[in-house]
Design a protein around this motif. Sequence first.
Motif, PDB file in Angstrom:
ATOM      1  N   SER A 164       0.744  -1.097  -0.069  1.00  9.49           N
ATOM      2  CA  SER A 164       0.005   0.006   0.168  1.00  9.49           C
ATOM      3  C   SER A 164       0.856   1.338   0.215  1.00  9.49           C
ATOM      4  O   SER A 164       0.266   2.516   0.142  1.00  9.49           O
ATOM      5  CB  SER A 164      -0.933   0.068   1.161  1.00  9.49           C
ATOM      6  OG  SER A 164      -0.505  -0.838   2.274  1.00  9.49           O
ATOM      7  N   GLY A 165       2.278   1.151  -0.004  1.00 14.74           N
ATOM      8  CA  GLY A 165       2.945   2.160  -0.231  1.00 14.74           C
ATOM      9  C   GLY A 165       3.616   2.617   0.977  1.00 14.74           C
ATOM     10  O   GLY A 165       4.203   3.946   1.019  1.00 14.74           O
ATOM     11  N   ASN A 166       3.383   2.113   2.133  1.00 17.30           N
ATOM     12  CA  ASN A 166       3.876   2.639   3.302  1.00 17.30           C
ATOM     13  C   ASN A 166       5.370   2.215   3.126  1.00 17.30           C
ATOM     14  O   ASN A 166       5.750   1.018   2.844  1.00 17.30           O
ATOM     15  CB  ASN A 166       3.205   2.066   4.367  1.00 17.30           C
ATOM     16  CG  ASN A 166       1.756   2.499   4.414  1.00 17.30           C
ATOM     17  OD1 ASN A 166       1.314   3.635   4.308  1.00 17.30           O
ATOM     18  ND2 ASN A 166       0.897   1.375   4.838  1.00 17.30           N
ATOM     19  N   VAL A 167       6.307   2.933   3.834  1.00 21.76           N
ATOM     20  CA  VAL A 167       7.841   2.614   3.931  1.00 21.76           C
ATOM     21  C   VAL A 167       7.839   1.564   4.898  1.00 21.76           C
ATOM     22  O   VAL A 167       7.220   1.454   6.077  1.00 21.76           O
ATOM     23  CB  VAL A 167       8.532   3.791   4.567  1.00 21.76           C
ATOM     24  CG1 VAL A 167       9.621   3.501   4.998  1.00 21.76           C
ATOM     25  CG2 VAL A 167       8.574   5.192   3.583  1.00 21.76           C
ATOM     26  N   LYS A 168       8.518   0.432   4.449  1.00 22.80           N
ATOM     27  CA  LYS A 168       8.799  -0.689   5.385  1.00 22.80           C
ATOM     28  C   LYS A 168      10.198  -0.860   5.828  1.00 22.80           C
ATOM     29  O   LYS A 168      10.564  -1.752   6.770  1.00 22.80           O
ATOM     30  CB  LYS A 168       8.121  -1.857   5.169  1.00 22.80           C
ATOM     31  CG  LYS A 168       8.733  -2.538   3.772  1.00 22.80           C
ATOM     32  CD  LYS A 168       8.082  -3.817   3.518  1.00 22.80           C
ATOM     33  CE  LYS A 168       8.815  -4.248   2.341  1.00 22.80           C
ATOM     34  NZ  LYS A 168       8.196  -5.581   1.757  1.00 22.80           N
ATOM     35  N   GLY A 169      11.138   0.160   5.206  1.00 23.66           N
ATOM     36  CA  GLY A 169      12.516  -0.132   5.532  1.00 23.66           C
ATOM     37  C   GLY A 169      13.416   0.480   4.616  1.00 23.66           C
ATOM     38  O   GLY A 169      12.983   1.276   3.816  1.00 23.66           O
TER      39      GLY A 169
END
Length: 448
Positions: A164-169
């Motif tokens: 969904s386009g959220n930063v995860k690292g």
Amino acid sequence: PQDTVNIVVVGSGGAGFSASVAAFDKGASVILIEKEPVIGGNAKLAAGGMNAAWTDQQKAKGIEDSLELMTKDTMKGGRNLNDPALVDVLVSHSKGSVDWMTAMGADLSDVGRMGGASVNRTHRPTGGAGVGAHVIQVLYDNAVKRDIDMRMNTRGIEILKDDSGNVKGLLVKGMYKGYYWIKADAVILATGGFAKNNERVSKLDPKLKGFVSTNQPGATGDGIDVAANAGAALQDMQYIQAHPTLSVKGGVMVTEAVRGNGAILVNREGKRFVNEITTRDKAAAAILEQTGKTAYLIFDDSVRKSLKKIDKYIGLGVVPSADSLVKLGKLENIDGKALTETVARYNTLVTSGKDTDFERPNLPRALNEGNYYAIEVTPGVHHTMGGVKIDSKAEIMNAKQQVIPGLYGAGEVTGGVHGANRLGGNAISDIVTFGRLAGEEAAKYSKK
Ligand code: ADP
């Protein structure tokens, strides 16, 4: 291999350290990475000070300042191209940032003035210590006290996002560890500018081709590409702060007023080659055509006495002087006989009131009093105003003006705060204020 943390901060300049400490103090776990083997970025080289308005330090000295006045000066310096919302953050947080640094152990009690400021508002340590080195030392000590995980020789390569386009690292590359990724709720980019990258600089502004830079080797702008690859919008990239006369020995910009007050420019052959008061770009181009791509500002005691700033350069130990032009030439490997003839010729032009050699419009004084001085200069790039677009919570935005969830930016890697031109003293203010803000906002976000 993989690590897990709330927040990864990329870059160990003032913005990165401020972000790390502030995020930690809001309860987040933090890893700070730095691609160079040493901490501090350009921030540690800053010699000016930290601009702030309405501070206790100003009040103690009876200086009357206001948020409105600092806003006005900053906008005027930036040719009104600054993002007003970001200037508002810079100005309204400035006192709080000085207090925050002071509470952590910094001494910012001396208040001086830099170009473009209407009143004294440049906060710096008493006794003339370099503000950047001091601020970095204090932030570093505070990071150590908090046991923040700091990794040198580690480069930020790519922002990782979920579906969904959220930063995860962040994908990183350690010099010895190789590639690995750090899983995180948020990434703060504090990677600085690109003044040291002349290829990039001259592509954006061809007039600056061949310029040296005052910046540290890491100021190449790869963090801007990391952000852009993650969808960040860039702004104001064409605004690059450069100066035709940077001291080769001191790495400081030598104010145009030295020429304005009567210094001449000569090459290593001891000859004048340009109207010294021409525009910045023409003066720079002319210097780059000389032997070794440098030139000398030559002046005497009457020029020195006319301008206080010159004593500052002398204090830095970068202004050789001698009681004759021949001796001066010897010190700097300039043709002393030619230099003597050049100055004699120049003095006759001053007497006649007309520069028939180079059409210099002002001829304030002959050069024949007391000691003679030489400052070796070359055109240099100092600061890049452009960078990633952020909102007033230091969130990085895409081209549609939407926030990229979990991605933050602070310091010289961002654009908008300084418009077309940054005022001296506003960079340290920028990195502490926006670094701290990015750290606190990212910590809040990571808890959601
Ligand atoms: P600011 O003044 O905005 O804090 P500085 O230039 O002082 O910026 O610091 C930026 C730091 O970021 C420098 O030390 C630089 O070497 C580092 N840096 C730049 N790009 C990367 C990257 N991709 N990964 C890790 N560190 C980086």
